[in-house]
Motif scaffolding. Structure first.
Motif, PDB file in Angstrom:
ATOM      1  N   ASN C  53      52.643  33.416  48.360  1.00 56.41           N
ATOM      2  CA  ASN C  53      53.680  34.205  48.778  1.00 56.41           C
ATOM      3  C   ASN C  53      54.285  34.254  50.069  1.00 56.41           C
ATOM      4  O   ASN C  53      55.031  35.047  50.509  1.00 56.41           O
ATOM      5  N   THR C  78      61.640  37.952  49.430  1.00 56.40           N
ATOM      6  CA  THR C  78      61.356  39.514  49.306  1.00 56.40           C
ATOM      7  C   THR C  78      61.059  39.995  48.041  1.00 56.40           C
ATOM      8  O   THR C  78      60.149  40.769  47.751  1.00 56.40           O
ATOM      9  N   ARG C  81      58.032  38.333  46.406  1.00 56.30           N
ATOM     10  CA  ARG C  81      56.758  39.095  46.894  1.00 56.30           C
ATOM     11  C   ARG C  81      56.311  40.188  46.240  1.00 56.30           C
ATOM     12  O   ARG C  81      55.119  40.665  46.017  1.00 56.30           O
ATOM     13  N   THR C  82      57.199  40.938  45.756  1.00 59.06           N
ATOM     14  CA  THR C  82      57.038  42.239  45.035  1.00 59.06           C
ATOM     15  C   THR C  82      56.265  42.003  43.531  1.00 59.06           C
ATOM     16  O   THR C  82      55.496  42.811  43.243  1.00 59.06           O
ATOM     17  N   PHE C  86      48.624  41.011  47.418  1.00 58.84           N
ATOM     18  CA  PHE C  86      47.791  40.199  48.210  1.00 58.84           C
ATOM     19  C   PHE C  86      46.778  41.187  48.792  1.00 58.84           C
ATOM     20  O   PHE C  86      46.879  41.995  49.520  1.00 58.84           O
ATOM     21  N   ALA C 106      55.240  51.081  49.575  1.00 61.17           N
ATOM     22  CA  ALA C 106      55.980  49.868  49.032  1.00 61.17           C
ATOM     23  C   ALA C 106      56.594  50.522  47.656  1.00 61.17           C
ATOM     24  O   ALA C 106      57.867  49.960  47.579  1.00 61.17           O
ATOM     25  N   HIS C 109      59.512  52.676  48.472  1.00 61.33           N
ATOM     26  CA  HIS C 109      60.814  52.062  49.285  1.00 61.33           C
ATOM     27  C   HIS C 109      61.156  50.675  49.032  1.00 61.33           C
ATOM     28  O   HIS C 109      62.228  50.337  49.080  1.00 61.33           O
ATOM     29  N   VAL C 110      60.394  50.005  48.222  1.00 59.61           N
ATOM     30  CA  VAL C 110      60.785  48.621  47.833  1.00 59.61           C
ATOM     31  C   VAL C 110      61.178  48.663  46.185  1.00 59.61           C
ATOM     32  O   VAL C 110      62.070  48.182  45.981  1.00 59.61           O
ATOM     33  N   LYS C 112      61.802  51.418  44.778  1.00 59.66           N
ATOM     34  CA  LYS C 112      62.792  52.566  44.663  1.00 59.66           C
ATOM     35  C   LYS C 112      62.190  53.598  43.365  1.00 59.66           C
ATOM     36  O   LYS C 112      63.280  53.865  42.575  1.00 59.66           O
ATOM     37  N   ARG C 154      46.591  49.530  46.162  1.00 63.24           N
ATOM     38  CA  ARG C 154      47.867  49.402  46.836  1.00 63.24           C
ATOM     39  C   ARG C 154      48.468  48.146  46.366  1.00 63.24           C
ATOM     40  O   ARG C 154      49.883  48.265  46.196  1.00 63.24           O
TER      41      ARG C 154
END
Lengths: 223, 205, 247
Positions: C53, C78, C81-82, C86, C106, C109-110, C112, C154
């Motif tokens: 990653n 970026t 990685r979603t 990890f 995440a 915010h990542v 959405k 997570r």
């Protein structure tokens, strides 16, 4: 001796002291905000990889830390008009305090950010956060807690440093004491009174520091 | 124009040297007295007598809670009222060490006392970096004695700028003077701190 | 066109200064496959999965993950990685966030995803790892095993295609290891593509299709768990196994 210490005169001059106190408080507050902005910008520059931003930030911080505030104040007070900026003394004073404290605050914030364990950053990188998201969601909220106590310490220093503005005739608290001392030849009355007022401010900020550490200690992680 | 000012500035170098000398001498004497006083207060404070340690604590708060300029005015103007006549130089020395040095030592030494098993050299290593840092503050604080008319480096700048109206240049040079004295000390404090950090096995950043 | 795996190392090299920490690594992990990576400390196994990653950068060779070349300027790391979860040895939970907030941060915010939806999914995930009652606990209030299970939840919250585990149980007290391994087994059984750096042989035997043994930066041996644990082919792997079996 101080047998003719005159409380009457102090009471008589109380409005002047009051004005001076108010001025000291708001000019310190304004300078502190300015210093925070200067500090954040300097710290951001200092955390960059390339020397292009880092070198000037480091040089600035070192220069400020190695010279007295009074010399910096005179540098701006006598120097700015030469560059064509004729500003009121009060404004010069606020700029000087902001630029001076900003250098110290930059180091405080930097220490706070560097205190965040590397693994926190890696975890947020691995979950696909951008640099801005990482800073906003993970690093800064944690760094914030670490920086509050030293920032309040810097606030105390700033309030005390603001006394130097009396030397360029800014009508703040120390100036009020000087006026009483020179108008009535009562230095004891003048300077003891302002010393008491400064102590009051000192204990206020110290109280705030105690409150904040209690609040920060209970909220969230207790690692 | 600039050249003319340079010549004029060069002409006042004896004054500048005297100012720098005053700053250094004043700082040195204050530094020695302040360190001795600080050690004395620090040891008294951690000596176990509650009353004494409360009094010293209040004294330290008093010093830390008021601006240095106000302290120096108090000493300069009020001591004579008690029949103690001081010239400006003595007043400067009296007030500079009562600045921050003993506060730093007091807190450093109380930490030392809390760790009774720690021997003196180790305590010195804890006290040393903040102490050197305080010396830098002390040298910078000494600039405030210019307010009671002592011709230190800052006052020299102030005097020269009345004659040579180039505040940028004059106070830049004043700054260089302080930088030469203070910066090596700042570097020293950093190195000492790093050595202690290494000794404690902390991560270097 | 050659068939590519979910994770494809082709002649990957990496140096730390003069030290060659990854030597000409070629390894392909198929979708839904579980690969266990083991080897002595310093063998480069953590570095290997951290490359996947992009926590470590590679010097040369190709590393293709989910069809995208890692380290290629054209690849948006970026967003890649979603797709990759990890799990760290030291958990790395956010100490200022509750368990639920750690799981939803995440996704909100990542990815959405609307907060309410993310929280609903987050609660389900925490229930799945057996922590339904710890939703509002802060990391400092949880045991190591519980923290690691939150960390797994997570990752799952991002609905990744790949999960990487970097010695997930080696920072745990022995009595907490199984609770974490049980969760990992459950994740594997749902068909997740996984690379796991671990010495837990029970886990490897149960779910791994393949065990890769590394030493001094190179892949020395690779085979099914049965082959590897029962009939190691090289001296180095035999020496390594005799050491970990003694524990």
């Amino acid at each position: 001796m101080l047998e003719n210490f005159s409380f009457r005169t102090i009471v008589e001059y109380l409005p002047l002291f009051g004005q001076g106190l108010v001025t000291t408080v708001w000019l310190s507050a304004l300078s502190f905000v300015g210093a925070l902005i200067v500090g954040i910008v300097l710290c951001a520059m200092n955390l960059q990889r390339g020397w292009l931003f880092r070198a000037p930030a480091k040089a600035y911080i070192d220069a400020v830390r190695a010279t007295p505030l009074l010399a910096q104040l005179y540098f701006l007070y006598f120097g700015l008009p030469r560059l064509g900026f004729v500003l009121p003394e009060l404004v010069v004073g606020i700029i000087a305090l902001s630029l001076n404290s900003g250098a110290y605050i930059a180091e405080i914030i930097r220490a706070g950010i560097l205190s965040i364990p590397r693994g926190q950053v890696e975890a947020s990188v691995a979950s696909g956060m951008t640099y801005v998201q990482r800073m906003r969601l993970v690093v800064l909220p944690q760094a914030f807690k670490v920086t509050i106590p030293p920032l309040l310490g810097q606030a105390i220093v700033l309030v005390k440093d603001s006394a130097l503005l009396s030397l360029i005739s800014v009508a703040e608290l120390t100036r009020a004491g000087q006026l009483l001392a020179s108008d009535r030849f009562m230095p004891a009355e003048g300077f003891l009174t302002i010393a008491a007022f400064y102590l009051l401010l000192y204990y206020c900020i110290k109280g705030l520091a105690v409150l904040s550490s209690r609040w920060l200690g209970t909220a969230g992680a207790r690692a | 124009m600039i050249w003319h000012q340079f010549l004029s500035l060069a002409g006042s170098y004896p004054l500048a040297l005297r100012g720098l000398g005053m700053t250094v001498v004043l700082s040195l004497i204050s530094l020695v007295l302040g360190t001795l006083l600080g050690f004395g207060l620090g040891i008294l404070r951690t000596g176990g007598n509650r009353l004494i340690s409360i009094i010293i604590g209040a004294w330290v708060d008093l010093i830390r809670g008021t601006p240095f300029l106000v302290q120096i005015f108090l000493i300069f103007f009020i001591l004579p009222e008690f029949g103690i006549e001081l010239d400006a130089f003595t007043a400067g020395i009296r007030s500079v060490p009562t600045g921050q040095v003993e506060a730093a030592l007091a807190s450093g030494l109380s930490r030392w006392q809390r760790m009774r098993q720690v021997v003196l050299p180790q305590a010195m290593r804890i006290v040393l970096p903040p102490l050197v840092g305080q010396y830098v503050l002390l040298i910078k604080d000494s600039s405030v004695v210019s307010a009671i008319g002592l011709t230190d480096l800052t006052r020299v700048g102030w005097l020269v700028v009345q004659r040579v109206p180039n505040g940028l240049l004059v106070f830049f040079l004043v700054g260089v003077g302080y930088f030469i004295v203070c910066y090596p000390l700042i570097m020293l404090a950093r190195r000492l701190e790093r050595r202690i950090g290494a000794a404690h096995g902390e991560v270097q950043l | 066109m050659t068939k590519t795996g979910m994770i494809d190392f082709r002649g990957v090299n990496k140096w730390f200064g003069a030290l060659n920490v990854l030597k000409d690594i070629t390894l392909s992990v198929e979708p839904r496959e579980v690969v266990v990576v083991c080897g002595p400390s310093g063998s480069g196994k953590s570095t290997l999965i951290r490359c996947v990653n992009g926590l470590e950068t590679i010097k040369d060779g190709n590393l293709i993950v989910d069809g995208q070349r890692v380290g290629d300027p054209a690849t948006n790391m970026t967003s890649l990685r979603t797709e990759i979860g990890f799990v760290f040895q030291s958990f790395n939970l956010y100490p200022h966030k509750t368990a639920l907030e750690n799981v939803t941060l995440a996704p909100i915010h990542v990815r959405k995803i609307p907060r309410a939806e993310a929280e609903k999914a987050g609660r389900e995930l925490l229930a799945k790892v057996g922590l339904a009652d710890k939703v509002n606990a802060y990391p400092a209030q949880l045991s190591g095993g519980q923290q690691q299970r939150v960390a797994i939840a997570r990752c799952l919250g991002m609905r990744p295609k790949i999960m990487l585990f970097d010695e997930p149980t080696s920072a745990l007290d022995p009595e907490m290891i199984s609770e974490v391994l049980d969760v990992m087994v459950a994740v594997a059984e749902e068909g997740m593509t996984m690379m796991v750096v671990t010495h837990e042989m029970g886990f490897a035997r149960k779910v791994a299709q393949r065990v890769v043994f590394m030493d001094a930066g190179a892949i020395v041996e690779s085979g099914t768990p049965d082959e590897f644990f029962s009939h190691p082919r090289t001296d180095r792997s035999r020496a390594f196994l005799s050491k970990i079996l003694r524990h």
